[in-house]
Each structure stands twice: as structure tokens, then as C-alpha cells.
Design a protein around this motif. Structure first.
Motif, PDB file in Angstrom:
ATOM      1  N   ARG A 177      -5.148   1.776   6.631  1.00 22.65           N
ATOM      2  CA  ARG A 177      -4.449   2.088   5.384  1.00 22.65           C
ATOM      3  C   ARG A 177      -5.449   2.362   4.266  1.00 22.65           C
ATOM      4  O   ARG A 177      -5.238   3.247   3.444  1.00 22.65           O
ATOM      5  N   THR A 178      -6.547   1.615   4.250  1.00 17.34           N
ATOM      6  CA  THR A 178      -7.604   1.869   3.266  1.00 17.34           C
ATOM      7  C   THR A 178      -8.154   3.273   3.465  1.00 17.34           C
ATOM      8  O   THR A 178      -8.379   4.007   2.495  1.00 17.34           O
ATOM      9  N   GLY A 179      -8.341   3.678   4.724  1.00 20.40           N
ATOM     10  CA  GLY A 179      -8.844   5.018   5.024  1.00 20.40           C
ATOM     11  C   GLY A 179      -7.913   6.115   4.541  1.00 20.40           C
ATOM     12  O   GLY A 179      -8.364   7.134   4.007  1.00 20.40           O
ATOM     13  N   VAL A 180      -6.621   5.919   4.710  1.00 17.81           N
ATOM     14  CA  VAL A 180      -5.650   6.912   4.246  1.00 17.81           C
ATOM     15  C   VAL A 180      -5.731   7.064   2.726  1.00 17.81           C
ATOM     16  O   VAL A 180      -5.790   8.180   2.199  1.00 17.81           O
ATOM     17  N   LEU A 181      -5.755   5.942   2.023  1.00 17.49           N
ATOM     18  CA  LEU A 181      -5.827   5.997   0.558  1.00 17.49           C
ATOM     19  C   LEU A 181      -7.156   6.588   0.089  1.00 17.49           C
ATOM     20  O   LEU A 181      -7.196   7.362  -0.872  1.00 17.49           O
ATOM     21  N   ALA A 202       0.832  -1.207   0.000  1.00 20.14           N
ATOM     22  CA  ALA A 202       0.000   0.000   0.000  1.00 20.14           C
ATOM     23  C   ALA A 202       0.863   1.253   0.000  1.00 20.14           C
ATOM     24  O   ALA A 202       0.570   2.220  -0.715  1.00 20.14           O
ATOM     25  N   ASP A 203       1.934   1.240   0.778  1.00 22.51           N
ATOM     26  CA  ASP A 203       2.849   2.382   0.807  1.00 22.51           C
ATOM     27  C   ASP A 203       3.480   2.610  -0.564  1.00 22.51           C
ATOM     28  O   ASP A 203       3.592   3.753  -1.020  1.00 22.51           O
ATOM     29  N   LEU A 257       1.716   5.956  -7.513  1.00 22.94           N
ATOM     30  CA  LEU A 257       0.512   6.190  -8.314  1.00 22.94           C
ATOM     31  C   LEU A 257      -0.254   7.412  -7.809  1.00 22.94           C
ATOM     32  O   LEU A 257      -0.124   7.798  -6.651  1.00 22.94           O
ATOM     33  N   ARG A 258      -1.059   7.967  -8.693  1.00 22.31           N
ATOM     34  CA  ARG A 258      -1.967   9.033  -8.263  1.00 22.31           C
ATOM     35  C   ARG A 258      -2.963   8.445  -7.269  1.00 22.31           C
ATOM     36  O   ARG A 258      -3.230   7.243  -7.313  1.00 22.31           O
ATOM     37  N   PRO A 259      -3.527   9.244  -6.371  1.00 18.68           N
ATOM     38  CA  PRO A 259      -4.416   8.719  -5.331  1.00 18.68           C
ATOM     39  C   PRO A 259      -5.571   7.840  -5.840  1.00 18.68           C
ATOM     40  O   PRO A 259      -5.850   6.800  -5.249  1.00 18.68           O
ATOM     41  N   ARG A 260      -6.206   8.236  -6.932  1.00 13.66           N
ATOM     42  CA  ARG A 260      -7.313   7.419  -7.453  1.00 13.66           C
ATOM     43  C   ARG A 260      -6.820   6.029  -7.859  1.00 13.66           C
ATOM     44  O   ARG A 260      -7.408   5.013  -7.507  1.00 13.66           O
TER      45      ARG A 260
END
Length: 189
Positions: free
Chosen positions: A132-136, A77-78, A84-87
Motif C-alpha cells: 500500500r505504501t508503494g501504491v501511494l 490508506a484507501d 487527498l491529493r497523492p502527495r
């Protein structure tokens, strides 16, 4: 590795713990996470009491076995967030997370049963992935790439359900990728 806050295990106790973890990983890969704990103890060459002394519940054992998998997933995830771009990072993370959670038959079931229990040892597995899902998700929202109304809990529940489907339908990686992309399209703006 030993239990948090305790002194180091004796060498024989550490060997038993390691044997249980290896036997559990192999058994979970072959039979799923609802496999017989007595069978795991037998495979490890230890008695039931030794298994339960180390891992009082199935969730305790499962969380310990998954610890290294979770560390690898978080590192992935990091890397996605860096490259990559956030989306795109969020979209790829959702694919990878779905694939990771389907790794052992019935793992999504165990995560779901632990969902409402704050004392469950499965939270050690679930919470870092949820965070981590929340951060992304928040990063994608900040650029207008994800809908503000979508919550991290909703996304994680969806991914858990998708991982169950990927497992049950026997998807290969590409079929799983397509399933996740179709099912998560409503997250994105």
C-alpha cells in the motif's frame, strides 16, 4: 478464524485460540511484543503446548493478533487515497503508519528481524503495508510530488525506524506527526 486451508476448529479448540489471541493482545499492549509466551498461555488459561500448537512461533502469534489492525490501516490508506491529493495522501499515510507500527513496544524490532526472511509469518503483516505504501508512493511520483529515486523499501525501512523512535521517546500523536514530517521531507520533490 482458523488456519488457512484447514477444516473448521472444534468449538473448544476455537475457544482456546480466541483466548490466546485476546491474552496476547492484552499482554502486548501492556508489556510489548517480546513479552513471555508462557505468560500469555497462563493468562489465556491454556497450557504452553496449546499455545504452540496454535502459534508455533512468536511471529505467528503476533501476525495473528495484528490481522485486524492491518485491515483497519489498509482501509485508512484507501480513504486517504480517495480524499487527498497523492502527495498529501502519502504524507498522511506515513504519519499514520508510523503511529500504527509503534502500537506495541518492540513491534518495529520484530518487523525488522522478519525483513530478510521470506518464510516469516510477519510478512503477512509487513507485505500488505509495504504494497500500500508503494501504491501511494507511485501515485505521488506520477505527479512529480515524490522523488523517482526513492524506493518503497527505503520508505518502509524509514517508517519502521521512525516508529521505533516514536515508541522509545514516548511521543504523543502531535510529536510523532512532527517527527515523521521532518524525517520524510527528503522523499518529496
Amino acid at each position: 478464524m482458523n488456519v488457512k486451508g484447514s477444516r473448521p476448529l472444534r468449538a473448544d479448540a476455537q475457544r482456546n485460540r480466541d483466548a490466546i489471541l485476546l491474552a496476547a493482545r492484552e499482554t502486548f499492549e501492556e508489556e510489548g511484543v517480546l513479552a513471555s509466551l508462557d505468560g500469555i498461555a497462563l493468562r489465556a488459561g491454556v497450557g504452553n503446548a496449546t499455545l504452540y500448537r496454535n502459534f508455533p512461533t512468536r511471529h505467528d502469534l503476533l501476525a495473528a493478533v495484528m490481522e485486524s489492525n492491518i485491515a483497519l490501516a489498509l482501509a485508512e490508506a484507501d480513504e486517504l487515497a480517495r480524499t487527498l491529493r497523492p502527495r498529501e495522501a502519502l504524507a498522511e499515510w506515513l504519519v499514520q503508519l508510523t503511529w500504527q507500527l509503534r502500537i506495541w513496544h518492540d513491534l518495529p524490532y520484530c518487523l525488522t528481524t522478519a525483513h530478510g526472511d521470506p518464510a516469516s509469518s510477519m510478512n503477512a503483516v509487513r507485505n500488505p503495508l509495504l504494497m500500500r505504501t508503494g501504491v501511494l508512493l507511485d501515485e505521488a511520483k506520477s505527479l512529480g510530488d515524490a522523488l523517482d529515486a526513492v524506493t518503497v523499501d527505503e520508505v518502509f525501512e524509514l517508517i519502521t525506524a521512525l516508529s521505533w523512535g516514536v515508541d522509545r521517546f514516548g511521543d504523543d500523536k502531535e510529536t510523532a506527526r512532527r517527527r515523521v514530517r521532518v524525517a520524510t521531507a527528503g522523499i518529496f520533490a
